[in-house]
Design a protein around this motif. Structure first.
Motif, short mmCIF file in Angstrom:
data_model
loop_
_atom_site.label_atom_id
_atom_site.label_comp_id
_atom_site.label_asym_id
_atom_site.label_seq_id
_atom_site.Cartn_x
_atom_site.Cartn_y
_atom_site.Cartn_z
N SER A 165 3.46 5.54 -7.51
CA SER A 165 2.51 6.24 -8.25
C SER A 165 2.81 7.78 -8.43
O SER A 165 2.66 8.37 -9.46
CB SER A 165 1.24 5.61 -7.92
OG SER A 165 0.12 6.64 -8.78
N ARG A 223 2.82 -10.22 -9.86
CA ARG A 223 1.62 -9.88 -10.39
C ARG A 223 0.69 -11.17 -10.48
O ARG A 223 -0.37 -11.07 -9.79
CB ARG A 223 1.77 -9.22 -11.94
CG ARG A 223 0.27 -9.00 -12.23
CD ARG A 223 -0.32 -8.02 -11.30
NE ARG A 223 -1.66 -7.36 -11.78
CZ ARG A 223 -2.92 -8.14 -11.42
NH1 ARG A 223 -2.85 -9.12 -10.75
NH2 ARG A 223 -3.96 -7.41 -11.91
N SER A 257 0.68 -1.12 -0.08
CA SER A 257 0.03 0.04 -0.29
C SER A 257 0.83 1.31 0.03
O SER A 257 0.77 2.26 -0.88
CB SER A 257 -0.93 -0.03 1.27
OG SER A 257 -1.73 1.07 1.43
N THR A 291 4.53 1.94 -0.31
CA THR A 291 5.29 2.34 -1.35
C THR A 291 4.54 2.33 -2.69
O THR A 291 5.11 3.15 -3.52
CB THR A 291 6.29 0.94 -1.25
OG1 THR A 291 6.97 0.79 -0.23
CG2 THR A 291 7.42 1.16 -2.54
N PRO A 292 3.61 1.52 -2.99
CA PRO A 292 2.79 1.81 -4.38
C PRO A 292 2.47 3.11 -4.50
O PRO A 292 2.45 3.96 -5.60
CB PRO A 292 1.84 0.88 -4.32
CG PRO A 292 2.26 -0.35 -3.51
CD PRO A 292 2.99 0.18 -2.43
N GLN A 293 2.06 3.88 -3.39
CA GLN A 293 1.27 5.17 -3.24
C GLN A 293 2.79 6.06 -3.90
O GLN A 293 2.52 6.86 -4.57
CB GLN A 293 0.98 5.54 -1.92
CG GLN A 293 0.52 7.18 -1.82
CD GLN A 293 -0.57 7.62 -2.96
OE1 GLN A 293 -1.47 6.97 -2.87
NE2 GLN A 293 -0.44 8.53 -3.50
#
Length: 362
Positions: free
Chosen positions: A187, A279, A180, A182-184
């Motif tokens: 992005s 993935r 959550s 790190t992906p933010q």
């Protein structure tokens, strides 16, 4: 025996108001409190409960404030005896618990939780009673947690139609750093490349860049609160990402040079295949194992009623649409809709859509 009849929700942002809407919709008497009374009134006007103070002790106190304020808010509520059980829904769990311990609070009545749900928009107007439906809701009990408190927390999760997941608090913080937090940041960093980009380049944006940058639209202030509460685990994940990034840059530089590029190709292929493998581990529908769907791509006009019409035609074919993606055509009043379906349903769906006049794309 645990039973949630009354609840006090402290903090009426997206998560707090969504939980309040779910509880109120299932017959729980919900009281709303916020440092901004206007926000609590907005939540109440949406049917999430009442902004009037409860007359006595509530069955459940849910603290839905930023991580930096969780411990102080809980300590105040526990000290005032406002509930039978106390939960928070912050996205970081280890730090607030340690702060409560340092404040000398009795933690037998407290349980740290985290619903794994959210949106790019924040505040009570973005809230929804079904926000948590089918989503994991992490519970972090310890040996000190009273059994009744755990049962009340499980009842809350059930009322919100979420899926309970029990974890250690620090293990949770490492997990959300990976899936959550790190992906933010990634992005946001990709989206930041667009800020000064030439307008001609930006007009070429397709579904790939939209997918990658979707969560970059989130409220920076909210994310500063979250990242400040979980900096170490996030930095650890970014360290690993930086290693992969540096190796990828070296491979690309090598391809751009005059020397033989066999190792560079191998390096790029390795990171791409590792991406495939990672993935493939992302859970599929309703948290089940990932499913292999086929995609049926249809040209669709950008006018009212088109989505309803194509879904109705899929229903005529007896086909369940598992997932949907829409890509709008640049400068045109049309786009492509990708319908993900079970492989055995493709023939029936494509035949019906053609019969109904839809233009399919390979």
């Amino acid at each position: 025996m645990a039973s949630v009849r009354t609840a006090l929700v402290i903090g009426t942002g997206l998560i707090g108001t969504s939980a309040a809407l779910a509880l109120a919709g299932r017959g729980v008497q919900v009281h709303l409190s916020d440092h901004d009374p206007a926000q609590a009134r907005t939540a109440a006007a949406r049917g999430a409960g009442t902004d009037k103070e409860p007359e006595g002790r509530c069955d459940l106190v849910i603290v839905a404030v930023p991580p930096a304020h969780v411990a102080a808010t809980l300590a105040e509520a526990i000290g005032a005896g406002r509930g039978r059980a106390y939960l928070d829904v912050a996205s970081v769990k280890g730090g607030p618990r340690r702060e409560l311990e340092a404040l000398g609070c009795d933690l037998s009545g407290y349980l740290g939780t985290h619903p794994m749900a959210g949106r790019e928009r924040s505040g009570p107007l973005a809230a929804s009673a079904d926000l948590f439906e089918g989503r994991p809701w992490v519970l972090t009990p310890t040996r000190d947690t009273d059994t009744e408190v755990l049962n009340l927390a499980l009842e809350l999760v059930a009322l919100c139609r979420a899926v309970p997941v029990v974890m250690d608090a620090d293990a949770h913080d490492r997990a959300v750093a990976l899936v959550s937090h790190t992906p933010q940041l990634v992005s946001s960093m990709v989206a930041a490349r667009l800020e000064e980009a030439d307008e001609t380049a930006v007009r070429l944006c397709g579904q790939g860049i939209r997918d990658v940058t979707r969560i970059a639209a989130s409220d920076p202030r909210m994310w500063l609160d979250i990242l400040s509460a979980n900096p170490g685990p996030v930095a650890d994940v970014l360290d690993g990402l930086a290693t992969d990034l540096a190796a990828t840059v070296r491979s690309l530089r090598a391809l751009d040079g005059a020397e033989p590029a066999g190792e560079a190709i191998t390096g790029l292929e390795t990171v791409l295949r590792r991406g495939n493998a990672g993935r493939a581990r992302v859970p599929g529908k309703h948290g089940a194992a990932p499913a292999a769907y086929e995609t049926v791509t249809v040209l669709i006009g950008d006018q009212p009623g088109e989505l309803a019409r194509i879904f109705a035609d899929a229903d005529r074919a007896g086909v369940n649409i598992e997932d949907v993606r829409i890509e709008h055509a640049t400068g045109q009043q049309s786009g492509l809709i990708q319908l993900m379906v079970e492989p055995q349903a493709v023939a029936a769906l494509t035949a019906t859509l053609r019969d109904r006049g839809w233009a399919l794309r390979q």
